[in-house]
Design a protein around this motif. Sequence first.
Motif, PDB file in Angstrom:
ATOM      1  N   LEU A 148      21.630  10.427 -15.150  1.00  0.00           N
ATOM      2  CA  LEU A 148      22.031   9.477 -14.152  1.00  0.00           C
ATOM      3  C   LEU A 148      22.146   9.876 -12.747  1.00  0.00           C
ATOM      4  CD1 LEU A 148      24.804   7.882 -16.336  1.00  0.00           C
ATOM      5  CD2 LEU A 148      22.871   6.583 -15.324  1.00  0.00           C
ATOM      6  N   GLU A 149      22.772  10.914 -12.432  1.00  0.00           N
ATOM      7  CA  GLU A 149      23.028  11.639 -11.213  1.00  0.00           C
ATOM      8  C   GLU A 149      21.576  11.971 -10.816  1.00  0.00           C
ATOM      9  OE1 GLU A 149      24.132  12.820  -7.800  1.00  0.00           O
ATOM     10  OE2 GLU A 149      25.217  11.947  -9.444  1.00  0.00           O
ATOM     11  N   GLN A 150      20.508  12.574 -11.448  1.00  0.00           N
ATOM     12  CA  GLN A 150      19.182  12.813 -11.181  1.00  0.00           C
ATOM     13  C   GLN A 150      18.379  11.613 -10.432  1.00  0.00           C
ATOM     14  OE1 GLN A 150      17.272  15.916 -11.096  1.00  0.00           O
ATOM     15  NE2 GLN A 150      16.525  14.981  -9.738  1.00  0.00           N
ATOM     16  N   GLY A 151      18.602  10.519 -11.176  1.00  0.00           N
ATOM     17  CA  GLY A 151      18.201   9.174 -10.507  1.00  0.00           C
ATOM     18  C   GLY A 151      18.865   8.818  -9.467  1.00  0.00           C
ATOM     19  N   ARG A 152      19.823   8.843  -9.341  1.00  0.00           N
ATOM     20  CA  ARG A 152      20.515   8.843  -7.959  1.00  0.00           C
ATOM     21  C   ARG A 152      20.093   9.608  -6.851  1.00  0.00           C
ATOM     22  NH1 ARG A 152      25.481   8.401 -11.345  1.00  0.00           N
ATOM     23  NH2 ARG A 152      26.457   6.546 -11.295  1.00  0.00           N
ATOM     24  N   ARG A 153      20.062  10.945  -6.961  1.00  0.00           N
ATOM     25  CA  ARG A 153      19.482  11.922  -6.277  1.00  0.00           C
ATOM     26  C   ARG A 153      18.189  11.356  -5.667  1.00  0.00           C
ATOM     27  NH1 ARG A 153      21.893  16.073  -9.305  1.00  0.00           N
ATOM     28  NH2 ARG A 153      20.043  16.630 -10.235  1.00  0.00           N
ATOM     29  N   TRP A 154      17.213  11.343  -6.379  1.00  0.00           N
ATOM     30  CA  TRP A 154      15.994  10.709  -6.182  1.00  0.00           C
ATOM     31  C   TRP A 154      15.922   9.387  -5.296  1.00  0.00           C
ATOM     32  CZ3 TRP A 154      12.676  11.800 -11.288  1.00  0.00           C
ATOM     33  CH2 TRP A 154      12.633  13.300 -11.388  1.00  0.00           C
ATOM     34  N   GLY A 155      16.614   8.445  -5.734  1.00  0.00           N
ATOM     35  CA  GLY A 155      16.724   7.268  -5.129  1.00  0.00           C
ATOM     36  C   GLY A 155      17.426   7.361  -3.447  1.00  0.00           C
ATOM     37  N   ARG A 156      18.378   8.303  -3.472  1.00  0.00           N
ATOM     38  CA  ARG A 156      18.822   8.606  -2.087  1.00  0.00           C
ATOM     39  C   ARG A 156      17.982   9.348  -1.396  1.00  0.00           C
ATOM     40  NH1 ARG A 156      24.524  10.297  -4.959  1.00  0.00           N
ATOM     41  NH2 ARG A 156      25.478   7.958  -5.203  1.00  0.00           N
ATOM     42  N   ALA A 157      17.241  10.101  -1.858  1.00  0.00           N
ATOM     43  CA  ALA A 157      16.129  10.907  -1.203  1.00  0.00           C
ATOM     44  C   ALA A 157      15.107  10.142  -0.828  1.00  0.00           C
ATOM     45  CB  ALA A 157      15.733  12.173  -1.987  1.00  0.00           C
ATOM     46  N   ALA A 158      14.667   9.233  -1.443  1.00  0.00           N
ATOM     47  CA  ALA A 158      13.642   8.246  -1.006  1.00  0.00           C
ATOM     48  C   ALA A 158      14.018   7.531   0.089  1.00  0.00           C
ATOM     49  CB  ALA A 158      12.936   7.477  -2.162  1.00  0.00           C
ATOM     50  N   ALA A 159      15.456   7.051   0.036  1.00  0.00           N
ATOM     51  CA  ALA A 159      15.784   6.158   1.274  1.00  0.00           C
ATOM     52  C   ALA A 159      15.673   7.077   2.495  1.00  0.00           C
ATOM     53  CB  ALA A 159      17.096   5.606   1.113  1.00  0.00           C
ATOM     54  N   ARG A 160      16.084   8.245   2.544  1.00  0.00           N
ATOM     55  CA  ARG A 160      15.867   9.167   3.653  1.00  0.00           C
ATOM     56  C   ARG A 160      14.735   9.422   4.345  1.00  0.00           C
ATOM     57  NH1 ARG A 160      20.273  12.083   0.385  1.00  0.00           N
ATOM     58  NH2 ARG A 160      18.660  13.445  -0.160  1.00  0.00           N
ATOM     59  N   SER A 208      11.427   5.580  10.115  1.00  0.00           N
ATOM     60  CA  SER A 208      12.348   5.223  10.815  1.00  0.00           C
ATOM     61  C   SER A 208      12.703   3.809  11.048  1.00  0.00           C
ATOM     62  CB  SER A 208      12.425   5.904  12.145  1.00  0.00           C
ATOM     63  OG  SER A 208      11.155   5.344  12.844  1.00  0.00           O
ATOM     64  N   ALA A 209      14.009   3.254  10.975  1.00  0.00           N
ATOM     65  CA  ALA A 209      14.351   1.903  11.251  1.00  0.00           C
ATOM     66  C   ALA A 209      14.122   1.071  10.244  1.00  0.00           C
ATOM     67  CB  ALA A 209      14.112   1.498  12.551  1.00  0.00           C
ATOM     68  N   GLY A 210      13.233   1.489   9.128  1.00  0.00           N
ATOM     69  CA  GLY A 210      13.006   0.559   8.174  1.00  0.00           C
ATOM     70  C   GLY A 210      13.678   0.701   6.926  1.00  0.00           C
ATOM     71  N   PRO A 211      13.385  -0.305   5.857  1.00  0.00           N
ATOM     72  CA  PRO A 211      13.946  -0.429   4.757  1.00  0.00           C
ATOM     73  C   PRO A 211      13.077   0.894   3.749  1.00  0.00           C
ATOM     74  CG  PRO A 211      12.566  -2.201   4.701  1.00  0.00           C
ATOM     75  CD  PRO A 211      12.681  -1.417   6.074  1.00  0.00           C
ATOM     76  N   PRO A 212      13.731   1.385   2.697  1.00  0.00           N
ATOM     77  CA  PRO A 212      13.260   2.296   1.629  1.00  0.00           C
ATOM     78  C   PRO A 212      11.854   1.655   1.351  1.00  0.00           C
ATOM     79  CG  PRO A 212      15.429   2.206   1.282  1.00  0.00           C
ATOM     80  CD  PRO A 212      15.181   1.180   2.133  1.00  0.00           C
ATOM     81  N   LEU A 213      10.917   2.541   0.994  1.00  0.00           N
ATOM     82  CA  LEU A 213       9.656   2.018   0.516  1.00  0.00           C
ATOM     83  C   LEU A 213       9.885   1.578  -0.967  1.00  0.00           C
ATOM     84  CD1 LEU A 213       7.215   4.757   1.595  1.00  0.00           C
ATOM     85  CD2 LEU A 213       7.428   2.467   2.811  1.00  0.00           C
ATOM     86  N   PRO A 214       9.206   0.233  -1.279  1.00  0.00           N
ATOM     87  CA  PRO A 214       9.532  -0.074  -2.737  1.00  0.00           C
ATOM     88  C   PRO A 214       9.065   0.717  -3.751  1.00  0.00           C
ATOM     89  CG  PRO A 214       7.949  -1.343  -1.744  1.00  0.00           C
ATOM     90  CD  PRO A 214       8.490  -0.472  -0.673  1.00  0.00           C
ATOM     91  N   PRO A 267       0.980  -1.211  -0.028  1.00  0.00           N
ATOM     92  CA  PRO A 267      -0.155   0.196  -0.038  1.00  0.00           C
ATOM     93  C   PRO A 267       0.913   1.306  -0.018  1.00  0.00           C
ATOM     94  CG  PRO A 267      -1.004  -1.501   1.712  1.00  0.00           C
ATOM     95  CD  PRO A 267       0.566  -2.075   1.158  1.00  0.00           C
ATOM     96  N   ALA A 268       2.163   1.089   0.515  1.00  0.00           N
ATOM     97  CA  ALA A 268       2.957   2.436   0.638  1.00  0.00           C
ATOM     98  C   ALA A 268       3.919   2.369  -0.494  1.00  0.00           C
ATOM     99  CB  ALA A 268       3.658   2.283   1.916  1.00  0.00           C
ATOM    100  N   CYS A 269       3.816   1.523  -1.549  1.00  0.00           N
ATOM    101  CA  CYS A 269       4.865   1.627  -2.649  1.00  0.00           C
ATOM    102  C   CYS A 269       4.636   2.788  -3.443  1.00  0.00           C
ATOM    103  CB  CYS A 269       4.936   0.331  -3.377  1.00  0.00           C
ATOM    104  SG  CYS A 269       3.629   0.372  -4.496  1.00  0.00           S
ATOM    105  N   ARG A 270       5.893   3.254  -4.058  1.00  0.00           N
ATOM    106  CA  ARG A 270       5.937   4.277  -4.748  1.00  0.00           C
ATOM    107  C   ARG A 270       5.871   3.847  -6.259  1.00  0.00           C
ATOM    108  NH1 ARG A 270       9.446   6.507  -0.876  1.00  0.00           N
ATOM    109  NH2 ARG A 270       8.753   8.334   0.076  1.00  0.00           N
ATOM    110  N   VAL A 271       5.021   4.562  -7.277  1.00  0.00           N
ATOM    111  CA  VAL A 271       4.982   4.281  -8.784  1.00  0.00           C
ATOM    112  C   VAL A 271       5.580   5.618  -9.369  1.00  0.00           C
ATOM    113  CG1 VAL A 271       3.418   3.721 -10.712  1.00  0.00           C
ATOM    114  CG2 VAL A 271       3.014   2.722  -8.072  1.00  0.00           C
ATOM    115  N   GLY A 317      19.212  -0.461  -0.473  1.00  0.00           N
ATOM    116  CA  GLY A 317      18.618  -1.480  -0.079  1.00  0.00           C
ATOM    117  C   GLY A 317      17.225  -1.356  -0.870  1.00  0.00           C
ATOM    118  N   GLN A 318      16.762  -0.446  -1.493  1.00  0.00           N
ATOM    119  CA  GLN A 318      15.353  -0.208  -1.909  1.00  0.00           C
ATOM    120  C   GLN A 318      15.109  -1.252  -2.842  1.00  0.00           C
ATOM    121  OE1 GLN A 318      14.546   2.855  -4.373  1.00  0.00           O
ATOM    122  NE2 GLN A 318      12.549   3.388  -3.210  1.00  0.00           N
TER     123      GLN A 318
END
Length: 416
Positions: free
Chosen positions: A148-160, A164-170, A27-31, A265-266
Amino acid sequence: MSALPLLLLGAPEKAESWCRSWRASLPACRVLVLLAATDTAAVPGISAAGTSPESRRVTAAADAELLILGPTAALPHALPPLPAGVSPALISQVVLQGLGLHPIVVDLGCPVAPAVSHLRLPPPAGAGPARCLSTGSAMDRTRVEALLEQGRRWGRAAARSAPSAGPPLPLVLAECVPGGTTTAQAVLTGLGIESGGIVSGSLHRPAHALKADLVARGLAAAAARTLVPASARRLPPDPVAVLAALGDPMQALAAGLLLAAAETGQSVLLAGGSQMAAVLALALALLTPELRPRLAALAAIGTTAWVAFESDSDLTLLLRRIGRHWGIDHPLAFAASLRFRGALHPALLDYERGYVKEGVGAGGLAILWELAGRSPEHLARACDAACHELIGPPWAPPACHLVAPGSGDPLPSGDG
């Protein structure tokens, strides 16, 4: 063990673990839906995502509008005519609405912008359609690096932003790129993967000969432009250079998101067929050998049965070759159980005849429907209802009545 979608490739225990993690956080995954364009789509006979090169200029915008507004809305841009079938965005919209998911649409420089809420990247990342791959200079290297860098930034922001204490949302990655299976074959070939004759496409029968010709011309043009010393020709190809020569913007941004996923780890569902196989290959080529197995455990290809079991392509073989090339034992891949059979709208039955097949994340999203515990038969019925809302009932000739000679009275028929 819980029921799985159709497993095309990968160890069953890894598939079960991947599906279990998605069920828990679905239910919380991002599309994320990536819209992009390449002048390759203007080559006559290369794509069926619109019956003419001009109509294919609006395909991504119209598909995104159907995805967001639904089949009953007056779409700002009319869906382009297709040789047969109906846009796969219809399937995706039904799933998203049914599961209560809200996609983010990203326009990476399409010639026509969708008239719905979306992100549009500024130049150089969003600098219009890529040039035809046959030029051997599809994008400037600075644009590829920015994507490529934009994708990396978005992915890292999603992880942040993860709990708390959980993996990044799928993350679900979907795309709409007319001509994109041809850029996929070009990039795969440039990376050293033999892909001729096994890449699918939107046409009823993939244009293998035309694809191969464009790829050969692009590779030759890129080689002529780059003076490579003989001593370096045995080195692995530079993935960024391959993307710049032969690729499209979607591939670059999506590969950047995968690079971040391997770091954070997303879990990622690559919703598509050949195009997402090329994205996976690019990410593996860009990663260090130590991170490649981690990405292979986190990412899965999810496509439709019409691509997975198409007689004129072979996604499973393609993924085996990708895995073997980068030392990955069987990348994870699933096929949705959704089929259109029986008393359904003829535009949906065209999928069973080999038309359309995939796009706009249809296969991967249909897999999410199954992971949510819903039946593919229910999804087929919901798509049928949506198809009737979008294009109306199938055409039927008007009823005719037999009239008795010399009178205006119709003749009785049947048992009456």
